[in-house]
Design an enzyme around this catalytic site. Structure first.
Site, mmCIF file in Angstrom:
data_model
loop_
_atom_site.group_PDB
_atom_site.id
_atom_site.type_symbol
_atom_site.label_atom_id
_atom_site.label_comp_id
_atom_site.label_asym_id
_atom_site.label_seq_id
_atom_site.Cartn_x
_atom_site.Cartn_y
_atom_site.Cartn_z
ATOM 1 N N GLY A 78 8.038 73.079 19.798
ATOM 2 C CA GLY A 78 9.493 73.157 19.742
ATOM 3 C C GLY A 78 9.980 74.198 18.754
ATOM 4 O O GLY A 78 10.932 74.938 19.026
ATOM 5 N N GLN A 186 14.363 66.436 21.918
ATOM 6 C CA GLN A 186 14.522 64.972 21.856
ATOM 7 C C GLN A 186 14.939 64.367 23.196
ATOM 8 O O GLN A 186 14.923 63.151 23.351
ATOM 9 C CB GLN A 186 15.575 64.602 20.799
ATOM 10 C CG GLN A 186 15.138 64.859 19.374
ATOM 11 C CD GLN A 186 14.036 63.922 18.915
ATOM 12 O OE1 GLN A 186 13.903 62.798 19.401
ATOM 13 N NE2 GLN A 186 13.234 64.365 17.971
ATOM 14 N N HIS A 208 4.607 66.851 22.040
ATOM 15 C CA HIS A 208 4.250 65.688 21.214
ATOM 16 C C HIS A 208 5.410 64.723 21.029
ATOM 17 O O HIS A 208 5.219 63.630 20.481
ATOM 18 C CB HIS A 208 3.644 66.116 19.877
ATOM 19 C CG HIS A 208 4.609 66.616 18.838
ATOM 20 N ND1 HIS A 208 5.077 65.797 17.840
ATOM 21 C CD2 HIS A 208 5.154 67.829 18.632
ATOM 22 C CE1 HIS A 208 5.881 66.518 17.055
ATOM 23 N NE2 HIS A 208 5.940 67.744 17.516
ATOM 24 N N CYS A 332 11.328 65.950 8.980
ATOM 25 C CA CYS A 332 11.188 67.316 8.476
ATOM 26 C C CYS A 332 11.895 67.496 7.147
ATOM 27 O O CYS A 332 11.482 68.292 6.328
ATOM 28 C CB CYS A 332 11.751 68.297 9.485
ATOM 29 S SG CYS A 332 11.398 67.813 11.166
HETATM 30 C C1 PLP Z 1 10.527 67.882 16.640
HETATM 31 C C2 PLP Z 1 11.676 68.785 16.934
HETATM 32 C C3 PLP Z 1 11.523 70.180 16.920
HETATM 33 C C4 PLP Z 1 10.222 70.846 16.523
HETATM 34 O O1 PLP Z 1 9.218 70.687 17.483
HETATM 35 P P1 PLP Z 1 7.678 70.926 17.040
HETATM 36 O O2 PLP Z 1 6.944 70.930 18.342
HETATM 37 O O3 PLP Z 1 7.328 69.771 16.171
HETATM 38 O O4 PLP Z 1 7.623 72.230 16.350
HETATM 39 C C5 PLP Z 1 12.605 70.963 17.250
HETATM 40 N N1 PLP Z 1 13.785 70.416 17.572
HETATM 41 C C6 PLP Z 1 13.987 69.085 17.594
HETATM 42 C C7 PLP Z 1 15.309 68.538 17.980
HETATM 43 C C8 PLP Z 1 12.934 68.225 17.279
HETATM 44 O O5 PLP Z 1 13.126 66.902 17.275
#
Ligand code: PLP
Length: 392
Positions: A78, A186, A208, A332
């Site tokens: 993401g 999400q 994930h 985060c």
């Molecule tokens: C978890 C998340 C990300 C980051 O994704 P990763 O695959 O962990 O880098 C970005 N945006 C949102 C809204 C997230 O919940």
């Protein structure tokens, strides 16, 4: 169920942070580490077989979004998809302008990328949200300037769970000929998505967050939308994202998204019922507790609440000691110790934002899990308040 002996109950309610890879997804991936190890760019048969599987996964991702397979580009997750969407679109459209519209409640993968772009001469408008975390589409329209090249608004917020009106915002972007990116990390598996109906040009997702493996995601890029490559090197992903494909991850992403997007409504209805039992129970049992985010327009699994007078991190640790895994704000930002930028943008005073607990339910959670949290949480909040000099 809360046996006092060796076997302590474990209740994982942090599905917005990450999810376990589903055993069926793992089983689909495993051959691609060993027997099916060929490089999909190779022309011999064992490479071609892997190429075919990778293209099958691309079809699975496309089907989940109402997109064409040629519009799906695999990447490392993401965060990379968000970075790529913003930096890549800015580079490719610089001649048209240098203004981006986004919101104050985006994930840091978007916000910190925008802050970086500001150092490169890009102007960024960070739109405010209301007390429920909702972005107003009229405010988006009002922020559009002659040199606006892109609007980036997330589909659903990872902390407060608020679902944003991306269909209306996409329509506005389309009417003005401006690119529309949405971070849908999400939303996958929880909300129906149709990139055509919602006028989405770029969309980020990450495996994930829906029972796929970590380190793999995708960026949807609408056919005809120019975007600069993000990783330079070989010719993979139609020369847009270089590097030998993480083939087991790609197969896992495909399997996971197909699973997650089969019967979204049934899955969401089940989560909503558990979530509402949890929220109603907590608000009833814990005095001076409040729900964060919108009461109805929220992700089916999200229960984010604040408990005036306590320290959210202390609450988290005491829940951890009882086998309950949740989060303060987002996973985060919890390491930074700063109050959540999402809750403060919603007008929650910083001190109250620091008392927040986010519980995010997933398919493994049961009524017994909710019962256990409801049995444990009120007593912990009461004890923390008794200990705290801040207590109301
Ligand atoms: C978890 C998340 C990300 C980051 O994704 P990763 O695959 O962990 O880098 C970005 N945006 C949102 C809204 C997230 O919940």
């Amino acid at each position: 169920m809360n046996g006092s002996s060796a076997q302590k109950r474990q209740v994982y309610m942090d599905h917005a942070a990450t999810t376990p890879t589903h055993p069926d997804v793992l089983a689909a991936m495993l051959p691609y580490f060993t027997q099916e190890f060929g490089n999909p760019s190779s022309l011999y048969s064992i490479g071609r077989r892997v190429r075919k599987a990778v293209e099958g996964a691309r079809e699975q991702v496309a089907a989940a979004l109402g997109a064409a397979p040629a519009e799906i580009f695999f990447c490392a997750g993401g965060t990379e998809a968000d970075n790529w969407a913003l930096k890549g679109a800015v580079s490719a459209h610089r001649s048209r302008g240098s203004h981006i519209i986004t919101t104050a409640i985006e994930h840091h993968a978007v916000l910190h990328t925008c802050e970086y772009l500001e150092t490169q001469g890009v102007r960024v408008t960070y739109l405010p949200v209301d007390r429920y975390g909702l972005v107003d589409p009229h405010a988006v329209e009002d922020a559009i300037c002659d040199d606006t090249i892109m609007i980036s608004v997330m589909m659903a917020n990872n902390e407060a769970g608020t679902i944003e009106p991306v269909g209306a915002i996409g329509t506005i972007a389309r009417e003005h000929g401006i690119l529309f990116h949405t971070d849908a990390v999400q939303a996958i598996g929880h909300l129906p998505i149709d990139v055509e109906a919602m006028h989405i040009d770029l969309l980020s997702l990450s495996a994930h967050k829906f029972h796929g493996p970590k380190g793999i995601g995708a960026l949807y890029v609408r056919d005809g939308v120019a975007i600069e490559r993000f990783v330079h090197g070989g010719a993979q992903e139609k020369r847009r994202r270089a590097g030998t494909e993480y083939t087991p991850g790609i197969i896992g992403l495909g399997a996971a998204i197909e699973r997650a997007c089969t019967d979204i409504e049934g899955h969401a209805a089940r989560l909503r019922r558990l979530r509402d039992r949890l929220i109603d129970g907590v608000l009833r049992e814990v005095p001076h507790s409040a729900l964060n985010g919108h009461p109805e327009l929220r992700l089916p699994g999200n229960a984010s609440m604040s408990f005036a007078g306590i320290d959210g991190e202390a609450l988290l640790l005491m829940l951890d000691a009882q086998g309950i895994y949740g989060s303060t704000g987002s996973a985060c930002s919890s390491a930074s110790g700063e109050p959540s930028h999402v809750l403060t943008a919603m007008g929650v005073p910083p001190r109250l934002a620091g008392t927040s607990l986010r519980l995010t339910l997933g398919e493994v959670n049961t009524d017994e899990d909710v019962d256990y949290v409801l049995a444990v949480l009120p007593g912990i909040v009461e004890r923390l308040r008794a200990m705290s000099p801040l207590s109301a």
